[in-house]
Structures are given as C-alpha cells and as structure tokens.
Design an enzyme around this catalytic site. Structure first.
Site, mmCIF file in Angstrom:
data_model
loop_
_atom_site.group_PDB
_atom_site.id
_atom_site.type_symbol
_atom_site.label_atom_id
_atom_site.label_comp_id
_atom_site.label_asym_id
_atom_site.label_seq_id
_atom_site.Cartn_x
_atom_site.Cartn_y
_atom_site.Cartn_z
ATOM 1 N N CYS A 80 0.868 -1.178 0.000
ATOM 2 C CA CYS A 80 0.000 0.000 0.000
ATOM 3 C C CYS A 80 0.903 1.226 0.000
ATOM 4 C CB CYS A 80 -0.897 -0.011 1.237
ATOM 5 S SG CYS A 80 -1.856 1.502 1.484
ATOM 6 N N CYS A 190 -0.594 3.789 -6.413
ATOM 7 C CA CYS A 190 -1.516 3.121 -5.493
ATOM 8 C C CYS A 190 -1.680 1.713 -6.022
ATOM 9 C CB CYS A 190 -2.862 3.848 -5.441
ATOM 10 S SG CYS A 190 -4.137 2.977 -4.484
#
EC number: 5.1.1.3
Length: 273
Positions: A80, A190
C-alpha cells in the site's frame, strides 16, 4: 524492536493493504516466487487509507504488521503506497524481519523508463500529500515530476468497477493536467490502480508508459530473501499455503479476490483486527 524467534525459510511472507489493491503485488509475488507461502490481510474495515490522517494510517499499519510478525512471517510487504509513506521508517526500526515497500521500486522503474524526463505520479490524497514520491525523485534532478491525487479510483476498485464510461470520464478529468505537461511515463502510485490500467491507458494514450510497482517489488522480495538465505526450499515444502483475510466482509472480499487472483483464493477468513 519487536523480537521474535527468527523465522525459517519455510515461514510465510506477510502482505497487507487497506483492501484488494495489494492483491496486484501479491499476485506478482506468487507468480514469481511460486514456492513461497503467503498470508494476505486486506484491512477493508478501516480502508481506504488514502483520505485518513497519516497518524491513523500508521496506527492501522502497526496493528496489522505486528500481527503478521507475531504469526511468524519471515518478511513483511507493505503493499500500500499510503501505508508505505506513513509507516516504512518506523517498520524497519520496529521489526527484525525484512520489510519491503512499494514506492522506491516504482520510482526506480520510472527513472529507467522515461524518455523525455517528464514523469507523472497518481495516488491517493495521503500518498501525494506525503511527498514520498517527490522526495525520492529528487535524487534524479533531470526528472520533472508532476503528481496528482485521484481519490475516487480506490472506491471504484473496491466495488469491483474497473471499466465503463463513468470511470473513464473521471480518469480523463484527473489525468488532463498530466497530459498537458507532456509526461511520457505515469507511475500508478496506489496498488489499486493497476486494476484500472485499461482505463488509465485509454485516457493517457498509448505513447505513455504505465509503471506499476508490483513487478519491481517482487524483484526486491526475491533479492532480499536470497541474500538472507530465506527462500523456501521446494524439495522440503513443495506445496505452499495461501491465507487471504479481510477485516471487513469476507464474502465481498472473496468475490473481488477471486476475480483478480482466480481459484487460488479458496476462501477468505475473517480477521478480527
């Protein structure tokens, strides 16, 4: 630092994200290191992390990473970007096992890929505002970086929507400033965004190279495990195990996970967090 018995080579790799986006990293690791066991935790009860204050992201990341270490994982992969920006430095001080993140691998790939020195970065509000990408690119002064937050993308992916006119229109609005700057390389900052790569490529045009951190992150995992003599021995453990867990609704997570990973996701366990 949290001290635990040193895990052996047969121990699993622990991977976590705020939701399903980190599955793009998990899938690449599983493909490139087929003998490694994996525990994946999607923190869907608290995600997406992008809009949250950095302190709250760090709190969630510590909780999950602590659990993975307590469960004997030999490596932690922060799959992440927002959590990597918020937690990486602390994580490497906190744990004795190696910690791999996703930001530096993407920067490394983008610097090698760009032809005109103009690189775009898209990510969550938290990632873009952290300046993590901008700071790393500053080591390459010939690179001009333009960063844009795309906060709605994660919600679409978490709902299983990865194509269609609505998301294409949103992508075109987000990405227009990067097109105007003439970027030839776009970092998908992302881990959810590779699942929208078709839409993003359509909006940017075929002349723009999309950079996902998944491939480079898997290379880092392989390199570090090799250096530390932690690669699983297929002769000793020919059948790896995979555990996929969600802090939110496991059924919803299972549906999305199977869409992206296929039958390898036999079931999703409820993680109480």
């Amino acid at each position: 630092m949290i001290e635990r018995p040193v895990p052996g080579a047969d121990a699993p790799i622990g991977i976590f994200d705020s939701g399903v986006g980190g599955l793009t990293v998990a899938r690449t690791i599983i493909d490139q290191l087929p003998h490694e066991s994996v525990i994946y935790i999607g923190d869907t009860a608290n995600g997406p992390y992008g809009p949250l204050p950095i302190a709250k992201v760090r709190e969630h990341a510590i909780r999950i990473a602590d659990e993975l270490v307590e469960r004997g994982c030999k490596m932690i992969v922060i799959a992440c970007n927002t959590a990597s920006a918020a937690f990486l430095r602390d994580a490497r001080e906190r744990y004795s096992v190696p910690v791999v993140e996703v930001i530096l691998p993407a920067v490394r790939r983008a610097v090698a890929s760009t032809r005109n020195g103009k690189v775009g970065v898209i990510g969550t509000v938290g990632t873009i505002n952290s300046g993590a990408y901008q700071d790393l690119f500053s080591a390459s002064p010939s690179i001009v970086v333009n960063a844009v937050a795309c906060p709605r993308f994660v919600d679409f992916v978490e709902r299983g929507i990865t194509s269609g006119r609505q998301i294409l229109n949103i992508a075109q609005d987000y990405l227009e400033p990067l097109q105007a700057e003439g970027v030839d390389t776009l970092v998908l900052g992302c881990t959810h965004y590779p699942l929208l790569s078709g839409v993003i490529q359509l909006a940017m045009g075929d002349h723009v190279s999309l950079v996902s951190s998944a491939e480079e992150t898997a290379k880092d995992v392989l390199r570090i495990l090799s250096q530390q003599d932690l690669l699983a021995d297929p002769d000793m453990h020919p059948e790896p195990s995979y555990s996929f867990e969600s802090t939110g609704d496991p059924e919803i997570f299972a549906q999305l996970s199977r869409r992206f990973l296929g039958p390898i996701v036999s079931q999703v366990r409820q993680n109480e967090g």
